[in-house]
Design an enzyme around this catalytic site. Sequence first.
Site, mmCIF file in Angstrom:
data_model
loop_
_atom_site.group_PDB
_atom_site.id
_atom_site.type_symbol
_atom_site.label_atom_id
_atom_site.label_comp_id
_atom_site.label_asym_id
_atom_site.label_seq_id
_atom_site.Cartn_x
_atom_site.Cartn_y
_atom_site.Cartn_z
ATOM 1 N N ALA A 1 0.865 -1.174 0.000
ATOM 2 C CA ALA A 1 0.000 0.000 0.000
ATOM 3 C C ALA A 1 0.907 1.230 0.000
ATOM 4 O O ALA A 1 2.061 1.160 0.432
ATOM 5 C CB ALA A 1 -0.879 -0.014 1.235
ATOM 6 N N GLY B 1 0.380 -5.067 0.712
ATOM 7 C CA GLY B 1 -0.833 -4.996 -0.108
ATOM 8 C C GLY B 1 -0.628 -5.600 -1.492
ATOM 9 O O GLY B 1 -1.583 -6.070 -2.121
ATOM 10 N N GLU C 1 4.119 -5.731 6.991
ATOM 11 C CA GLU C 1 3.327 -4.716 7.710
ATOM 12 C C GLU C 1 3.790 -4.523 9.146
ATOM 13 O O GLU C 1 3.792 -3.407 9.656
ATOM 14 C CB GLU C 1 1.830 -5.087 7.700
ATOM 15 C CG GLU C 1 1.154 -4.898 6.349
ATOM 16 C CD GLU C 1 1.286 -6.089 5.412
ATOM 17 O OE1 GLU C 1 2.094 -6.997 5.686
ATOM 18 O OE2 GLU C 1 0.569 -6.105 4.399
ATOM 19 N N GLU D 1 -1.184 -9.182 -1.074
ATOM 20 C CA GLU D 1 -2.637 -9.367 -0.905
ATOM 21 C C GLU D 1 -3.357 -9.280 -2.257
ATOM 22 O O GLU D 1 -4.311 -10.008 -2.512
ATOM 23 C CB GLU D 1 -3.180 -8.313 0.069
ATOM 24 C CG GLU D 1 -2.632 -8.492 1.480
ATOM 25 C CD GLU D 1 -3.053 -7.374 2.408
ATOM 26 O OE1 GLU D 1 -2.547 -6.237 2.238
ATOM 27 O OE2 GLU D 1 -3.869 -7.605 3.301
HETATM 28 N N1 DAK Z 1 4.701 3.095 -0.679
HETATM 29 C C1 DAK Z 1 5.140 4.264 -1.207
HETATM 30 N N2 DAK Z 1 6.323 4.396 -1.829
HETATM 31 C C2 DAK Z 1 7.102 3.306 -1.931
HETATM 32 C C3 DAK Z 1 6.704 2.043 -1.405
HETATM 33 C C4 DAK Z 1 5.424 1.939 -0.771
HETATM 34 N N3 DAK Z 1 4.941 0.804 -0.281
HETATM 35 N N4 DAK Z 1 7.694 1.163 -1.671
HETATM 36 C C5 DAK Z 1 8.650 1.840 -2.319
HETATM 37 N N5 DAK Z 1 8.302 3.131 -2.473
HETATM 38 C C6 DAK Z 1 9.068 4.213 -3.127
HETATM 39 C C7 DAK Z 1 10.245 4.624 -2.252
HETATM 40 O O1 DAK Z 1 9.846 5.533 -1.247
HETATM 41 C C8 DAK Z 1 11.152 5.252 -3.294
HETATM 42 O O2 DAK Z 1 10.685 6.550 -3.575
HETATM 43 P P1 DAK Z 1 11.718 7.789 -3.836
HETATM 44 O O3 DAK Z 1 12.553 7.855 -2.609
HETATM 45 O O4 DAK Z 1 12.487 7.360 -5.063
HETATM 46 O O5 DAK Z 1 10.809 8.965 -4.054
HETATM 47 C C9 DAK Z 1 10.913 4.402 -4.533
HETATM 48 O O6 DAK Z 1 9.657 3.730 -4.317
HETATM 49 C C10 DAK Z 1 11.989 3.351 -4.740
HETATM 50 O O7 DAK Z 1 12.128 2.625 -3.524
HETATM 51 P P2 DAK Z 1 13.554 2.311 -2.874
HETATM 52 O O8 DAK Z 1 14.512 3.416 -3.135
HETATM 53 O O9 DAK Z 1 13.313 1.937 -1.438
HETATM 54 O O10 DAK Z 1 13.991 1.055 -3.746
HETATM 55 P P3 DAK Z 1 14.889 -0.187 -3.293
HETATM 56 O O11 DAK Z 1 15.122 -0.963 -4.537
HETATM 57 O O12 DAK Z 1 16.067 0.254 -2.481
HETATM 58 O O13 DAK Z 1 13.955 -1.052 -2.294
HETATM 59 C C11 DAK Z 1 11.882 -2.116 -1.611
HETATM 60 C C12 DAK Z 1 12.793 -1.668 -2.796
HETATM 61 C C13 DAK Z 1 10.560 -2.595 -2.211
HETATM 62 C C14 DAK Z 1 12.560 -3.284 -0.879
HETATM 63 C C15 DAK Z 1 11.692 -0.928 -0.621
HETATM 64 O O14 DAK Z 1 11.246 0.208 -1.381
HETATM 65 C C16 DAK Z 1 10.687 -1.197 0.450
HETATM 66 O O15 DAK Z 1 11.015 -1.838 1.461
HETATM 67 N N6 DAK Z 1 9.470 -0.657 0.283
HETATM 68 C C17 DAK Z 1 8.430 -0.706 1.267
HETATM 69 C C18 DAK Z 1 7.873 -2.094 1.342
HETATM 70 C C19 DAK Z 1 6.799 -2.192 2.373
HETATM 71 O O16 DAK Z 1 7.013 -2.030 3.571
HETATM 72 N N7 DAK Z 1 5.622 -2.495 1.849
HETATM 73 C C20 DAK Z 1 4.511 -2.825 2.679
HETATM 74 C C21 DAK Z 1 3.717 -1.644 2.857
HETATM 75 S S1 DAK Z 1 2.546 -1.986 4.145
HETATM 76 C C22 DAK Z 1 -4.212 -0.938 6.041
HETATM 77 C C23 DAK Z 1 -4.292 -0.898 4.677
HETATM 78 C C24 DAK Z 1 -3.296 -1.468 3.953
HETATM 79 C C25 DAK Z 1 -2.217 -2.035 4.578
HETATM 80 C C26 DAK Z 1 -2.170 -2.072 5.946
HETATM 81 C C27 DAK Z 1 -3.174 -1.542 6.681
HETATM 82 N N8 DAK Z 1 -5.211 -0.308 6.802
HETATM 83 C C28 DAK Z 1 -5.831 0.816 6.212
HETATM 84 C C29 DAK Z 1 -5.481 -0.725 8.133
HETATM 85 C C30 DAK Z 1 -1.161 -2.524 3.791
HETATM 86 C C31 DAK Z 1 0.079 -2.244 4.192
HETATM 87 C C32 DAK Z 1 1.198 -2.430 3.342
HETATM 88 O O17 DAK Z 1 1.124 -2.820 2.205
#
Ligand code: DAK
Length: 256
Positions: A65, A110, A133, A113
């Site tokens: 997300a 997400g 998450e 998911e």
């Molecule tokens: N959201 C927004 N931007 C993201 C992102 C994300 N999930 N993932 C990556 N980006 C952006 C980064 O901020 C970066 O942006 P700039 O700095 O260039 O502006 C760009 O994409 C490139 O990312 P990286 O520089 O970090 O690239 P790397 O190759 O070094 O790393 C990575 C890739 C995928 C391993 C890393 O970006 C990463 O760890 N990303 C976050 C992964 C993550 O934690 N995803 C899970 C999100 S939690 C809910 C509703 C939904 C959810 C939960 C609750 N409620 C409403 C209750 C769902 C939650 C999730 O999905």
Amino acid sequence: MTYEILKTEEADAVLTVTMDRPKAMNALNTRFFQEMDDLVASVGARSDLRALVLTGAGKAFVAGADIAEMVGMDSEAGSKFSAMGQKTFRGLEECPLPVIAAVNGYVLGGGCELAMSCDFRVASTAAKFGQPEVNLGLTPGYAGTQRLARLVGAGNALFLLLTGEMISAEEALRMGLVQKVVPPESLMPEALGLAKKIASKGPKAVRAVKRLVRQGLLTSFDAGCALESMEFGALFGDEGAEGMKAFLEKRPAKWN
Ligand code: DAK
């Protein structure tokens, strides 16, 4: 509706949908949910399409997300964001067409998911799966706790959900989270090949199979069997008659 994120391409009755916001790793934002809802509603009404393939542009299928959009939300906005995604993903499960996820890269939170809401998953060896998450102090919000346990069992689901660890496509295959793993260059040919294979089958039977499995998972075994008998019967005197006749006459079936 004009799409900003989704790019579509149609060939041989198969619609390929590419999520194309690579700068943000295709992270799921409100705009994405609006476009996907619109797309699912429009393809559901088309009898000429036989399957849909969903993939991502760049290094990610979807990296979760959109954290930038979520960071400013309060509890009420968070619940709404979750409900919006749950509705969209349910729409994919209920889409009459089979939906294949072609998982090209990071498939996190997400994104995982979303992939689980597709009917099955083909992954590139470059894919990395995870439910991170808990790293953000969150739970999954798009029914991930429910779908993951149903797909891979409670032990594998809790391992992924509690540790937030990323796993390889091979490991995801071992768990049953994906059905096939291929080298990156073979991902789209493989996914499209499977979609075309499905497209060559009896179209009403294909849609009935999806309905039966999806509805069966939400109901009791006996209720699911009763539905199956009804759907099975309905195909006699319809495309089932042509399929069986074609087999006996040693010719390809002509589906309407
Ligand atoms: N959201 C927004 N931007 C993201 C992102 C994300 N999930 N993932 C990556 N980006 C952006 C980064 O901020 C970066 O942006 P700039 O700095 O260039 O502006 C760009 O994409 C490139 O990312 P990286 O520089 O970090 O690239 P790397 O190759 O070094 O790393 C990575 C890739 C995928 C391993 C890393 O970006 C990463 O760890 N990303 C976050 C992964 C993550 O934690 N995803 C899970 C999100 S939690 C809910 C509703 C939904 C959810 C939960 C609750 N409620 C409403 C209750 C769902 C939650 C999730 O999905």
